[in-house]
Scaffold this active site. Structure first.
Site, PDB file in Angstrom:
ATOM      1  N   ASP A  17       0.977  -1.180   0.020  1.00  0.00           N
ATOM      2  CA  ASP A  17      -0.005  -0.008  -0.060  1.00  0.00           C
ATOM      3  C   ASP A  17       0.915   1.220   0.067  1.00  0.00           C
ATOM      4  O   ASP A  17       1.425   1.390   1.030  1.00  0.00           O
ATOM      5  CB  ASP A  17      -0.938  -0.098   1.405  1.00  0.00           C
ATOM      6  CG  ASP A  17      -1.971  -1.067   1.257  1.00  0.00           C
ATOM      7  OD1 ASP A  17      -1.737  -2.164   0.597  1.00  0.00           O
ATOM      8  OD2 ASP A  17      -3.042  -0.905   1.948  1.00  0.00           O
TER       9      ASP A  17
ATOM     10  N   LYS B 138      -6.730   3.376  -3.557  1.00  0.00           N
ATOM     11  CA  LYS B 138      -7.263   3.417  -1.995  1.00  0.00           C
ATOM     12  C   LYS B 138      -7.590   4.851  -1.616  1.00  0.00           C
ATOM     13  O   LYS B 138      -6.677   5.853  -2.029  1.00  0.00           O
ATOM     14  CB  LYS B 138      -6.337   2.675  -1.321  1.00  0.00           C
ATOM     15  CG  LYS B 138      -6.500   2.678   0.176  1.00  0.00           C
ATOM     16  CD  LYS B 138      -5.228   1.958   0.975  1.00  0.00           C
ATOM     17  CE  LYS B 138      -5.492   1.921   2.322  1.00  0.00           C
ATOM     18  NZ  LYS B 138      -4.224   1.429   3.120  1.00  0.00           N
TER      19      LYS B 138
ATOM     20  N   LYS C 239     -10.221   0.040  -2.437  1.00  0.00           N
ATOM     21  CA  LYS C 239     -10.091   0.133  -0.971  1.00  0.00           C
ATOM     22  C   LYS C 239     -10.439   1.495   0.030  1.00  0.00           C
ATOM     23  O   LYS C 239      -9.700   2.212  -0.219  1.00  0.00           O
ATOM     24  CB  LYS C 239      -8.762  -0.489  -0.676  1.00  0.00           C
ATOM     25  CG  LYS C 239      -8.542  -0.661   0.876  1.00  0.00           C
ATOM     26  CD  LYS C 239      -7.207  -1.282   1.348  1.00  0.00           C
ATOM     27  CE  LYS C 239      -6.751  -1.424   2.435  1.00  0.00           C
ATOM     28  NZ  LYS C 239      -5.576  -1.770   3.061  1.00  0.00           N
TER      29      LYS C 239
END
Length: 319
Positions: A155, A219, A255
């Site tokens: 991430d 995300k 996400k």
């Protein structure tokens, strides 16, 4: 069947120069903020009950990236979190495992050991998370260390300063470099920190920039700022991945992270997914919740559906 992001696709030519990339991103349709927020609010009123609610709760559990990103994290805490990810409710082995545990790079090895032999992935934040204020070689070393320790997913945070200054090609090149550092073994989630991007137009531009650069997931946020995932910004990103697949044939995950704490919240997000991107995204390969406290509420609600009553405060562990 949709594919995950390749290194080249139908939009590769828009990154030929800073000016072509800028022209493309600023040529995207402007976001009707009032309409976006109204649609997100409307979808949030859908009533999900009985068997559909039980299915949604199990699906949401399977989509959780169970997260600990604190300076006080220890190997013991991470191992306990990993055990919870594998068996969220030790008293009921029908409870699905979570999608992943998400930790700092130096905790990847402990997390990997804790989830060994299960379906649970190990995700690691990297690239000088959460601010992203570091030189590129430092960020890439951070990624390589996490991948070498066994991370299945990375991430990363984008350079919001560069993005807001209009240096889109710099942000694109950085994502490409991080994607290459992930190699073939780790999927890449690109975090925009939507709360710092100021406008919905910027969120749309960041979404397309991340996808063109090769993100496997886009995300919303780090969970470390005041405004994190919201139904509106997640809806906007779901529209982006839907439209990107329609244009390129490439499917990208989404996400939302930060601020999603209750089963009711999670189910609202699942409705957004189904009604906006479609059923293809209702799978933890394509949709995740970045959360720490959400799992406990999902477990409490799951047990309420099974027994008709809420358990005591010691039913779930305090992470």
């Amino acid at each position: 069947m949709p594919t995950t992001a390749p290194t080249a696709h139908a939009l590769s030519d828009v990154t030929a120069s800073d000016s072509t990339l800028r022209r493309f991103l600023h040529g995207l349709p402007g976001v009707d903020a009032v309409g976006l927020e109204a649609r997100a609010a409307s979808l949030g009123t859908r009533s999900i009950k009985t068997t559909a609610k039980a299915y949604a709760i199990d699906l949401a559990i399977s989509m959780v990236d169970l997260t600990t990103l604190e300076g006080a994290d220890t190997p013991g805490k991470v191992r306990a979190l990993g055990a919870k990810a594998v068996h969220p409710d030790p008293t009921d082995r029908t409870t699905p495992a979570t999608a992943a545990v998400c930790v700092y790079p130096d905790m990847v090895a402990a997390a990997k050991e804790a989830v060994a032999g299960s379906s649970v992935k190990v995700a690691s934040v990297a690239t000088a998370f959460p601010a992203g204020r570091a030189a590129l070689d430092v960020k890439l070393a951070d990624v390589r260390d996490a991948v070498a320790a066994g991370a299945d997913e990375i991430d990363m945070v984008i350079d919001r300063g560069a993005f807001l200054a209009g240096k889109y090609l710099k942000v694109y090149d950085e994502i490409v470099a991080v994607k290459q550092a992930c190699g073939d073994s780790a999927r890449l989630k690109v975090i925009f920190e939507t709360g710092e991007l100021s406008t919905y137009d910027n969120i749309r531009r960041a979404s397309w920039l991340g996808m063109i650069a090769g993100a496997d997931f886009i995300k919303t946020s780090t969970g470390k700022v005041a405004v994190n995932a919201t139904p509106a910004n997640t809806l906007l990103m779901l529209e982006a991945v839907r439209d990107f697949r329609a244009q390129t044939g490439v499917q990208i995950g989404v996400k939302p992270a930060g601020g999603i704490r209750t089963s009711k919240d999670a189910i609202k997000f699942l409705v957004l997914v189904n009604e906006t991107a479609g059923e293809d995204w209702l799978d933890n390969h394509w949709f995740r919740f970045g959360a720490s406290s959400l799992l406990n509420d999902l477990l409490m609600q799951r047990q309420k559906l099974a027994t008709g009553r809420y358990s005591g405060p010691d039913y779930v562990t305090v992470d």
